[in-house]
Scaffold this motif. Structure first.
Motif, PDB file in Angstrom:
ATOM      1  N   GLU A 179       0.842  -1.191   0.000  1.00 39.36           N
ATOM      2  CA  GLU A 179       0.000   0.000   0.000  1.00 39.36           C
ATOM      3  C   GLU A 179       0.877   1.240   0.000  1.00 39.36           C
ATOM      4  OE1 GLU A 179      -2.907   0.172   3.091  1.00 39.36           O
ATOM      5  OE2 GLU A 179      -3.451  -1.934   2.853  1.00 39.36           O
ATOM      6  N   ALA A 180       0.420   2.253  -0.721  1.00 37.39           N
ATOM      7  CA  ALA A 180       1.177   3.508  -0.743  1.00 37.39           C
ATOM      8  C   ALA A 180       0.229   4.690  -0.819  1.00 37.39           C
ATOM      9  CB  ALA A 180       2.133   3.536  -1.928  1.00 37.39           C
ATOM     10  N   GLU A 181       0.555   5.719  -0.060  1.00 28.20           N
ATOM     11  CA  GLU A 181      -0.146   6.994  -0.143  1.00 28.20           C
ATOM     12  C   GLU A 181       0.905   8.042  -0.492  1.00 28.20           C
ATOM     13  OE1 GLU A 181      -2.842  10.030   2.522  1.00 28.20           O
ATOM     14  OE2 GLU A 181      -2.678   7.939   3.124  1.00 28.20           O
ATOM     15  N   ILE A 182       0.681   8.718  -1.604  1.00 27.55           N
ATOM     16  CA  ILE A 182       1.660   9.665  -2.131  1.00 27.55           C
ATOM     17  C   ILE A 182       1.033  11.052  -2.158  1.00 27.55           C
ATOM     18  CG2 ILE A 182       3.115  10.235  -4.112  1.00 27.55           C
ATOM     19  CD1 ILE A 182       2.672   7.138  -4.842  1.00 27.55           C
ATOM     20  N   GLU A 183       1.605  11.969  -1.388  1.00 28.14           N
ATOM     21  CA  GLU A 183       1.141  13.362  -1.344  1.00 28.14           C
ATOM     22  C   GLU A 183       1.943  14.167  -2.352  1.00 28.14           C
ATOM     23  OE1 GLU A 183      -1.250  14.865   0.487  1.00 28.14           O
ATOM     24  OE2 GLU A 183      -1.827  13.138   1.700  1.00 28.14           O
ATOM     25  N   GLY A 184       1.818  13.835  -3.604  1.00 33.49           N
ATOM     26  CA  GLY A 184       2.559  14.512  -4.665  1.00 33.49           C
ATOM     27  C   GLY A 184       2.393  13.741  -5.956  1.00 33.49           C
ATOM     28  N   ASP A 185       3.127  14.135  -6.962  1.00 35.01           N
ATOM     29  CA  ASP A 185       3.059  13.468  -8.251  1.00 35.01           C
ATOM     30  C   ASP A 185       3.809  12.142  -8.195  1.00 35.01           C
ATOM     31  OD1 ASP A 185       1.622  15.575  -9.369  1.00 35.01           O
ATOM     32  OD2 ASP A 185       3.432  16.624  -9.999  1.00 35.01           O
ATOM     33  N   ALA A 186       3.479  11.248  -9.123  1.00 34.30           N
ATOM     34  CA  ALA A 186       4.161   9.958  -9.214  1.00 34.30           C
ATOM     35  C   ALA A 186       4.678   9.781 -10.636  1.00 34.30           C
ATOM     36  CB  ALA A 186       3.216   8.828  -8.843  1.00 34.30           C
ATOM     37  N   TYR A 187       5.943   9.436 -10.747  1.00 33.07           N
ATOM     38  CA  TYR A 187       6.594   9.160 -12.025  1.00 33.07           C
ATOM     39  C   TYR A 187       6.956   7.679 -11.998  1.00 33.07           C
ATOM     40  CZ  TYR A 187       6.911  14.217 -11.869  1.00 33.07           C
ATOM     41  OH  TYR A 187       6.607  15.548 -11.763  1.00 33.07           O
ATOM     42  N   ILE A 188       6.157   6.850 -12.660  1.00 30.78           N
ATOM     43  CA  ILE A 188       6.273   5.397 -12.566  1.00 30.78           C
ATOM     44  C   ILE A 188       6.970   4.863 -13.812  1.00 30.78           C
ATOM     45  CG2 ILE A 188       5.035   3.232 -12.253  1.00 30.78           C
ATOM     46  CD1 ILE A 188       4.602   5.195  -9.938  1.00 30.78           C
ATOM     47  N   LEU A 189       8.196   4.391 -13.633  1.00 30.67           N
ATOM     48  CA  LEU A 189       8.960   3.799 -14.722  1.00 30.67           C
ATOM     49  C   LEU A 189       9.290   2.340 -14.421  1.00 30.67           C
ATOM     50  CD1 LEU A 189      11.401   6.795 -15.162  1.00 30.67           C
ATOM     51  CD2 LEU A 189       9.365   6.308 -16.510  1.00 30.67           C
ATOM     52  N   GLY A 190       8.922   1.860 -13.239  1.00 28.62           N
ATOM     53  CA  GLY A 190       9.229   0.497 -12.816  1.00 28.62           C
ATOM     54  C   GLY A 190       7.964  -0.305 -12.612  1.00 28.62           C
ATOM     55  N   LYS A 191       7.990  -1.224 -11.658  1.00 29.74           N
ATOM     56  CA  LYS A 191       6.878  -2.141 -11.411  1.00 29.74           C
ATOM     57  C   LYS A 191       6.096  -1.721 -10.185  1.00 29.74           C
ATOM     58  CE  LYS A 191       9.484  -5.840 -13.465  1.00 29.74           C
ATOM     59  NZ  LYS A 191      10.372  -6.945 -13.202  1.00 29.74           N
ATOM     60  N   LEU A 192       4.815  -1.641 -10.368  1.00 28.09           N
ATOM     61  CA  LEU A 192       3.908  -1.264  -9.290  1.00 28.09           C
ATOM     62  C   LEU A 192       3.005  -2.458  -9.016  1.00 28.09           C
ATOM     63  CD1 LEU A 192       2.947   1.090  -7.496  1.00 28.09           C
ATOM     64  CD2 LEU A 192       1.425   1.744  -9.339  1.00 28.09           C
ATOM     65  N   HIS A 193       3.248  -3.161  -7.914  1.00 27.10           N
ATOM     66  CA  HIS A 193       2.454  -4.314  -7.498  1.00 27.10           C
ATOM     67  C   HIS A 193       1.787  -3.929  -6.195  1.00 27.10           C
ATOM     68  CE1 HIS A 193       4.420  -6.885 -10.445  1.00 27.10           C
ATOM     69  NE2 HIS A 193       5.579  -6.416 -10.022  1.00 27.10           N
ATOM     70  N   ALA A 194       0.729  -3.173  -6.278  1.00 17.65           N
ATOM     71  CA  ALA A 194       0.150  -2.618  -5.063  1.00 17.65           C
ATOM     72  C   ALA A 194      -1.283  -3.080  -4.873  1.00 17.65           C
ATOM     73  CB  ALA A 194       0.194  -1.100  -5.117  1.00 17.65           C
ATOM     74  N   GLU A 195      -1.625  -3.289  -3.620  1.00 18.80           N
ATOM     75  CA  GLU A 195      -3.009  -3.581  -3.264  1.00 18.80           C
ATOM     76  C   GLU A 195      -3.833  -2.308  -3.328  1.00 18.80           C
ATOM     77  OE1 GLU A 195      -2.941  -5.358   0.597  1.00 18.80           O
ATOM     78  OE2 GLU A 195      -1.406  -6.788  -0.003  1.00 18.80           O
ATOM     79  N   ARG A 196      -3.200  -1.204  -2.948  1.00 17.18           N
ATOM     80  CA  ARG A 196      -3.897   0.090  -2.925  1.00 17.18           C
ATOM     81  C   ARG A 196      -2.877   1.203  -3.046  1.00 17.18           C
ATOM     82  NH1 ARG A 196      -6.509   2.449   2.396  1.00 17.18           N
ATOM     83  NH2 ARG A 196      -5.017   4.078   2.082  1.00 17.18           N
ATOM     84  N   VAL A 197      -3.147   2.146  -3.938  1.00 13.19           N
ATOM     85  CA  VAL A 197      -2.296   3.313  -4.099  1.00 13.19           C
ATOM     86  C   VAL A 197      -3.179   4.549  -4.184  1.00 13.19           C
ATOM     87  CG1 VAL A 197      -0.631   4.511  -5.568  1.00 13.19           C
ATOM     88  CG2 VAL A 197      -0.497   2.050  -5.327  1.00 13.19           C
ATOM     89  N   ILE A 198      -2.843   5.543  -3.395  1.00 16.12           N
ATOM     90  CA  ILE A 198      -3.516   6.839  -3.453  1.00 16.12           C
ATOM     91  C   ILE A 198      -2.472   7.864  -3.868  1.00 16.12           C
ATOM     92  CG2 ILE A 198      -4.723   8.636  -2.154  1.00 16.12           C
ATOM     93  CD1 ILE A 198      -5.657   6.369  -0.256  1.00 16.12           C
ATOM     94  N   ILE A 199      -2.716   8.540  -4.990  1.00 13.23           N
ATOM     95  CA  ILE A 199      -1.807   9.568  -5.472  1.00 13.23           C
ATOM     96  C   ILE A 199      -2.553  10.892  -5.448  1.00 13.23           C
ATOM     97  CG2 ILE A 199      -0.392  10.370  -7.403  1.00 13.23           C
ATOM     98  CD1 ILE A 199      -0.272   7.415  -8.319  1.00 13.23           C
ATOM     99  N   LYS A 200      -2.055  11.827  -4.648  1.00 10.42           N
ATOM    100  CA  LYS A 200      -2.675  13.135  -4.510  1.00 10.42           C
ATOM    101  C   LYS A 200      -1.803  14.186  -5.192  1.00 10.42           C
ATOM    102  CE  LYS A 200      -4.808  11.837  -0.159  1.00 10.42           C
ATOM    103  NZ  LYS A 200      -4.896  12.121   1.273  1.00 10.42           N
ATOM    104  N   GLY A 201      -1.551  13.982  -6.464  1.00 11.46           N
ATOM    105  CA  GLY A 201      -0.701  14.894  -7.235  1.00 11.46           C
ATOM    106  C   GLY A 201      -1.521  15.810  -8.100  1.00 11.46           C
ATOM    107  N   THR A 202      -0.812  16.512  -8.957  1.00  8.74           N
ATOM    108  CA  THR A 202      -1.493  17.432  -9.868  1.00  8.74           C
ATOM    109  C   THR A 202      -1.672  16.793 -11.214  1.00  8.74           C
ATOM    110  OG1 THR A 202       0.650  18.384 -10.434  1.00  8.74           O
ATOM    111  CG2 THR A 202      -0.656  19.500  -8.752  1.00  8.74           C
TER     112      THR A 202
END
Length: 83
Positions: free
Chosen positions: A60-83
């Motif tokens: 699980e991840a909560e991100i208070e900003g932008d996300a630049y995803i170039l790799g592998k995202l194996h998440a049960e839950r992701v919250i991205i609060k970016g622009t």
């Protein structure tokens, strides 16, 4: 292939998990995170996430900003609060 550049200093990316490193469990970062290794568990990132091609984010991840995803995202839950 197109190319882009990120200014990590300008993005306030101050924390880094290097390649071949593994973090298991709960982690909190009060700045942006450059992820080159593996982060498993529950993460709170108070800034942007830069996930490179060698990186794995699992759990699980909560991100208070932008996300630049170039790799592998194996998440049960992701919250991205970016622009």
């Amino acid at each position: 292939m197109s190319e882009f550049q990120l200014d990590l200093h300008e993005l306030n990316v101050r924390a880094r998990i290097p390649s071949n490193s593994v973090i298991d469990g709960e982690a909190q970062y009060n700045c942006g995170l450059l992820l080159e290794g593996t982060l498993r568990g529950k993460a709170k990132i108070n800034g942007p996430l830069v996930l490179l091609s060698t990186a794995v984010l699992a759990g699980e991840a909560e991100i208070e900003g932008d996300a630049y995803i170039l790799g592998k995202l194996h998440a049960e839950r992701v919250i991205i609060k970016g622009t």
